[in-house]
Each structure stands twice: as C-alpha cells, then as structure tokens.
Scaffold this motif. Structure first.
Motif, PDB file in Angstrom:
ATOM      1  N   THR A  57      -3.366  -2.934   3.558  1.00 59.02           N
ATOM      2  CA  THR A  57      -2.220  -2.892   2.648  1.00 59.02           C
ATOM      3  C   THR A  57      -1.246  -1.787   3.045  1.00 59.02           C
ATOM      4  OG1 THR A  57      -3.552  -3.750   0.822  1.00 59.02           O
ATOM      5  CG2 THR A  57      -1.513  -2.605   0.250  1.00 59.02           C
ATOM      6  N   LYS A  58      -1.788  -0.631   3.406  1.00 52.04           N
ATOM      7  CA  LYS A  58      -0.929   0.486   3.798  1.00 52.04           C
ATOM      8  C   LYS A  58      -0.104   0.138   5.032  1.00 52.04           C
ATOM      9  CE  LYS A  58      -1.111   5.304   5.361  1.00 52.04           C
ATOM     10  NZ  LYS A  58      -1.978   6.435   5.742  1.00 52.04           N
ATOM     11  N   VAL A  61       2.516  -2.710   4.021  1.00 48.91           N
ATOM     12  CA  VAL A  61       3.556  -2.305   3.072  1.00 48.91           C
ATOM     13  C   VAL A  61       4.471  -1.244   3.665  1.00 48.91           C
ATOM     14  CG1 VAL A  61       3.934  -1.214   0.820  1.00 48.91           C
ATOM     15  CG2 VAL A  61       2.197  -2.968   1.070  1.00 48.91           C
ATOM     16  N   HIS A  66       8.319  -4.400  -0.935  1.00 49.23           N
ATOM     17  CA  HIS A  66       7.443  -4.700  -2.069  1.00 49.23           C
ATOM     18  C   HIS A  66       7.805  -6.058  -2.676  1.00 49.23           C
ATOM     19  CE1 HIS A  66       6.718  -0.100  -2.696  1.00 49.23           C
ATOM     20  NE2 HIS A  66       6.127  -0.584  -1.623  1.00 49.23           N
ATOM     21  N   ARG A 231      12.294  -2.306  -2.492  1.00 51.57           N
ATOM     22  CA  ARG A 231      11.147  -1.392  -2.547  1.00 51.57           C
ATOM     23  C   ARG A 231      11.145  -0.701  -3.905  1.00 51.57           C
ATOM     24  NH1 ARG A 231       7.388   0.996   1.090  1.00 51.57           N
ATOM     25  NH2 ARG A 231       8.094  -0.618   2.520  1.00 51.57           N
ATOM     26  N   ASP A 234       6.749   2.292  -7.608  1.00 52.03           N
ATOM     27  CA  ASP A 234       5.316   2.056  -7.793  1.00 52.03           C
ATOM     28  C   ASP A 234       5.002   0.622  -7.395  1.00 52.03           C
ATOM     29  OD1 ASP A 234       2.679   1.937  -8.510  1.00 52.03           O
ATOM     30  OD2 ASP A 234       3.005   2.247 -10.669  1.00 52.03           O
ATOM     31  N   ILE A 235       4.208   0.469  -6.327  1.00 54.72           N
ATOM     32  CA  ILE A 235       3.894  -0.875  -5.834  1.00 54.72           C
ATOM     33  C   ILE A 235       3.107  -1.697  -6.849  1.00 54.72           C
ATOM     34  CG2 ILE A 235       1.731  -0.162  -4.734  1.00 54.72           C
ATOM     35  CD1 ILE A 235       2.363  -2.091  -2.475  1.00 54.72           C
ATOM     36  N   ASN A 236       2.422  -1.021  -7.765  1.00 52.41           N
ATOM     37  CA  ASN A 236       1.629  -1.727  -8.776  1.00 52.41           C
ATOM     38  C   ASN A 236       2.490  -2.468  -9.793  1.00 52.41           C
ATOM     39  OD1 ASN A 236      -0.888  -0.824  -7.737  1.00 52.41           O
ATOM     40  ND2 ASN A 236      -0.596   1.158  -8.736  1.00 52.41           N
ATOM     41  N   SER A 238       4.829  -4.512  -8.884  1.00 50.61           N
ATOM     42  CA  SER A 238       5.453  -5.614  -8.136  1.00 50.61           C
ATOM     43  C   SER A 238       5.478  -6.913  -8.939  1.00 50.61           C
ATOM     44  CB  SER A 238       4.724  -5.829  -6.808  1.00 50.61           C
ATOM     45  OG  SER A 238       4.832  -4.697  -5.990  1.00 50.61           O
ATOM     46  N   THR A 257       6.311 -11.193  -3.866  1.00 49.37           N
ATOM     47  CA  THR A 257       5.822  -9.826  -3.762  1.00 49.37           C
ATOM     48  C   THR A 257       5.173  -9.625  -2.394  1.00 49.37           C
ATOM     49  OG1 THR A 257       3.625 -10.341  -4.644  1.00 49.37           O
ATOM     50  CG2 THR A 257       5.362  -9.822  -6.232  1.00 49.37           C
ATOM     51  N   TRP A 258       4.801  -8.390  -2.098  1.00 49.93           N
ATOM     52  CA  TRP A 258       4.116  -8.075  -0.836  1.00 49.93           C
ATOM     53  C   TRP A 258       2.817  -8.867  -0.727  1.00 49.93           C
ATOM     54  CZ3 TRP A 258      -0.785  -6.018  -1.307  1.00 49.93           C
ATOM     55  CH2 TRP A 258      -1.121  -5.530  -2.578  1.00 49.93           C
ATOM     56  N   TYR A 259       2.174  -9.142  -1.856  1.00 47.40           N
ATOM     57  CA  TYR A 259       0.931  -9.916  -1.830  1.00 47.40           C
ATOM     58  C   TYR A 259       1.213 -11.377  -1.478  1.00 47.40           C
ATOM     59  CZ  TYR A 259      -3.585 -11.827  -3.296  1.00 47.40           C
ATOM     60  OH  TYR A 259      -4.791 -12.475  -3.323  1.00 47.40           O
TER      61      TYR A 259
END
Length: 410
Positions: A57-58, A61, A66, A231, A234-236, A238, A257-259
């Motif tokens: 993930t790091k 991302v 994001h 971006r 906070d990525i959480n 997203s 999203t990034w996911y």
C-alpha cells in the motif's frame, strides 16, 4: 483474595491436581500445546501478511492518488470546472491535479520501447504524487521554457534504453495529424531531465512523465484531459470522500479510490490471507478434538465424583459448567501463552530483523511484520470459542449421569 465459584473451583482442581500422570492428563497437555501453537502461528502469519499489505500500500499510494475521477470519454474544460465546484467544500482534500495518459513509443539512440506517457501539472505534482521525492538522477523538471520540453523516465526503462540525464529521446504518438496532405503520427522530441525509482516495477519499467501541455499536444487532446487525481490528508477517508464526490457529480463520472485502482491485487492478497487463516486454524481445530477426547475420558474417570455431586444437590447446569470450564480454561491458557509467543516473535523480527530477505530480489531487507490488536482479539476469541464448543458434548454427557447408577457402578 476473592473466592472462586464452586463450579470453576472444581474444574480448576480437575485440571491442576493430578496424583499421577494419566492418559487423560497427557491428552489435556497435548490439547493445551496444540492451542498454543495454533494461536501463535496464526498471529505470526497474520502479522506478516499485515506487513506485506502495508508495504504494498505504501509503495502504490506514494505514486497513485487517493482518489481518481474519470469519464468514459475525455473530460472537457466544463467537466473540469464541474469537478472543481464539487470538491471545493470538501475539507479532507489536500490537493488535486488534472492528468493526461496514453501509450506512445519512446525512441532513443540505442533502443525503443512502448510506454505509458503521463502528462501532469508540474506545479501540483507534489500535492498528488510522490514523484518529486523519488528522483534519483537529475531533477524534477518538466518545464517547456527554452529548447526542448523535458521528460522524466523510470530507472528500469532508462537502463533498458541506455538513456541518461541530458539525452534526447523521441516520442511517437498513436494520434495522427495531417500535414501537406499526408497523414502521419505526432512526433515530439524531449530531453531527459530526471530518472525516478519507485520500487514498483510497473512504474519504473513502463511509465514516463511529461508536462500536461506537452501531453495534450502529443496526443491531440488540446483543452481535454483524461481525469483528475486527488490526494487527501487522511487516506482512511477515501471511501467517505468518494461517496461525497459521486453524489455531487452523478453517474456520468467514475470516482475510484486507491483500493479500486488495485482491486485485483488486494483481492488476491485477501484470498491468500484467508487461506492461511483457515489452514492454520486447523491446528486449533485438531487441538479441540483432543479436548473433546480428554474431557470425554475425564467424564468416565470422574463418574463416581459426578454421582456424588448430583446426590449432594448439584444441578445438571452445574455439572455442565464444570466440564465446560475445563475446556475454557485450556482455551484461555493456550490463547494467553500463544499470544505472548506470537507477540515476542513478531517484536524480535520487527526490532532486530532476524529473518532477512535477499535485497537483490526484494525491496525490503527483512520479512516485514505489523501487529494489530484486532488480530490478537479475533484469534483469541476464535480459539476460546472452539475450545468451549469442543467441551460441550462431554459436559452434556456428564450432566446425563444418574447419581444412583454412578455410585453403584463405581
């Protein structure tokens, strides 16, 4: 010191006080060891999966946004204005930038290769991407002032093309233009201003970056873009921001999203995680069968005791609790020791890197681990539940014993 309830006290005495080592006590010990090994193995493996998941993930991302907003067709200036209005009041957003992306052939003096060419806004790159921080040779420079425009290559592709900072390369676009009645592909020369390394073989080997203006000209997309990258602080957040933007823009726009951008990769990782969880849970499952066997034999061994307890007024529910507590005690002790072993092993690996990896193959020097409290809780509750479930049948069997027959039989 507070006194234990009678049923808990008797269960503990049955487990703890043995005048001699019996077959039943040996099976109980094996059950305890099985639960301990199963819990510790599960915690260690889940922590390793967490470590790899966090590492992937790091890496992703750092380069990917994001959130990405696209449309089936290219976005016009009006679409961009609509997006800017939709995100203007969302305080989670750190920055946004438009982009253009397409495939093109990159030709150097020594080789050629088909790449993804991504046009970005140089002055906003640091807000939505980690590209400026990943330059290992040269500088982050995509200016077009004076001379040829600039291009930034990935380290792998630069090595394959034998391209160095300062070299001139040529991009041939799949878009065509007409000149003097002849149809020919768009061709544009660039100067290599920098080389980046992202530790992601897809980016390092298949991506190059130019300014968005050069990309629009190269791919015949003047006043058009492919999408907008965002971006967050906070990525959480997203998924939450995705829903907010989607509700404002409607279904004509695709908000990912990034996911979502790497759903296939994360799905495979999730399947591997659950597979490992199920396989290692079989260790605990086998241990519960040992508990079932040891408690069943313990019921046979303690038939006279059970008969006396029931004759003295013990209820069926009391007898059930006594033998179920034995299973619960085994589960609690096994879970406690297994969790401690798992924590110690993971801590030592995280602190001292005792299990190294080959740095020429992997991008990390040692096996990554990341402990999560939720894993400890989930594994512990699962182990205790299985132990309790395994002890239910022997407990019911003990409760069904008739006192008079138990005493007479003994």
């Amino acid at each position: 010191m507070p006194k234990l309830p009678l049923t808990t006290f008797i269960a503990w005495r049955y487990l703890r006080t043995k005048r001699k080592i019996t077959f039943v006590s040996i099976i109980s010990l094996i059950s305890l060891i099985g639960v301990t090994i199963g819990v510790s193995a599960l915690i260690i493996v889940l922590s390793i999966f967490n470590g790899f998941n966090g590492l992937v993930t790091k890496i992703l991302v750092e380069f990917d946004p994001h959130i990405r907003i696209e449309k089936k067709l290219n976005l016009s200036e009006d679409d961009l204005s609509q997006i800017e209005r939709a995100i203007s009041d969302i305080h989670y957003i750190k920055g946004y930038a438009a982009f253009v992306i397409n495939k093109a052939m990159l030709i150097s003096d020594r080789n050629n290769r088909v790449l993804y060419i991504k046009g970005i806004e140089p002055d906003k790159a640091h807000l939505v991407s980690g590209l400026p921080d990943k330059i290992v040779l040269g500088n982050f420079d995509l200016s077009e002032n004076g001379g040829l425009p600039k291009i930034i290559l990935g380290l792998t592709i630069a090595d394959r093309l034998n391209a160095l900072v300062g070299d001139t390369v040529t991009l041939i676009s799949p878009s065509f233009s007409t000149m003097f009645g002849l149809v020919q592909p768009n061709v544009k020369k660039f100067v290599v201003s920098g080389i980046f390394e992202s530790n992601n073989k897809d980016y390092d080997g298949y991506y190059a970056f130019i300014s968005i203006g050069s990309a629009q000209e190269l791919f015949d997309m003047v006043k058009k873009i492919n999408g907008v990258e965002i971006r967050l602080y906070d990525i959480n957040q997203s998924e939450n921001v995705k829903r907010m933007i989607q509700s404002k823009l409607g279904d004509n726009f695709q908000v990912k999203t990034w996911y979502d951008l790497h759903r296939d990769l994360y799905s495979v990782m999730q399947i591997e995680r659950w597979t490992a969880y199920v396989i290692l849970s079989l260790i605990i499952f086998v241990a519960t069968f040992n508990i079932l066997g040891s408690l069943t034999m313990s019921v046979i061994e303690k038939t006279r005791d059970i008969g006396i307890l029931k004759a003295m007024g013990a209820k069926n529910s009391d007898i059930i609790r006594i033998f179920m507590f034995e299973g619960v005690i085994i589960g609690l002790i096994g879970t406690g020791i297994g969790s401690l072993i798992g924590f110690i092993v993971c801590y030592i690996q995280e602190k001292y890197h005792v299990f190294p990896l080959d740095p020429t193959i992997y991008i990390v020097p040692s096996l990554p681990v990341e402990m999560k409290l939720t894993d400890f809780i989930a594994v512990g509750l699962a182990a205790i539940f299985l132990c309790s479930f395994a002890s239910y049948y022997p407990a019911r069997r003990a409760a069904s014993i008739v006192p008079s027959e138990a005493v007479r039989w003994e």
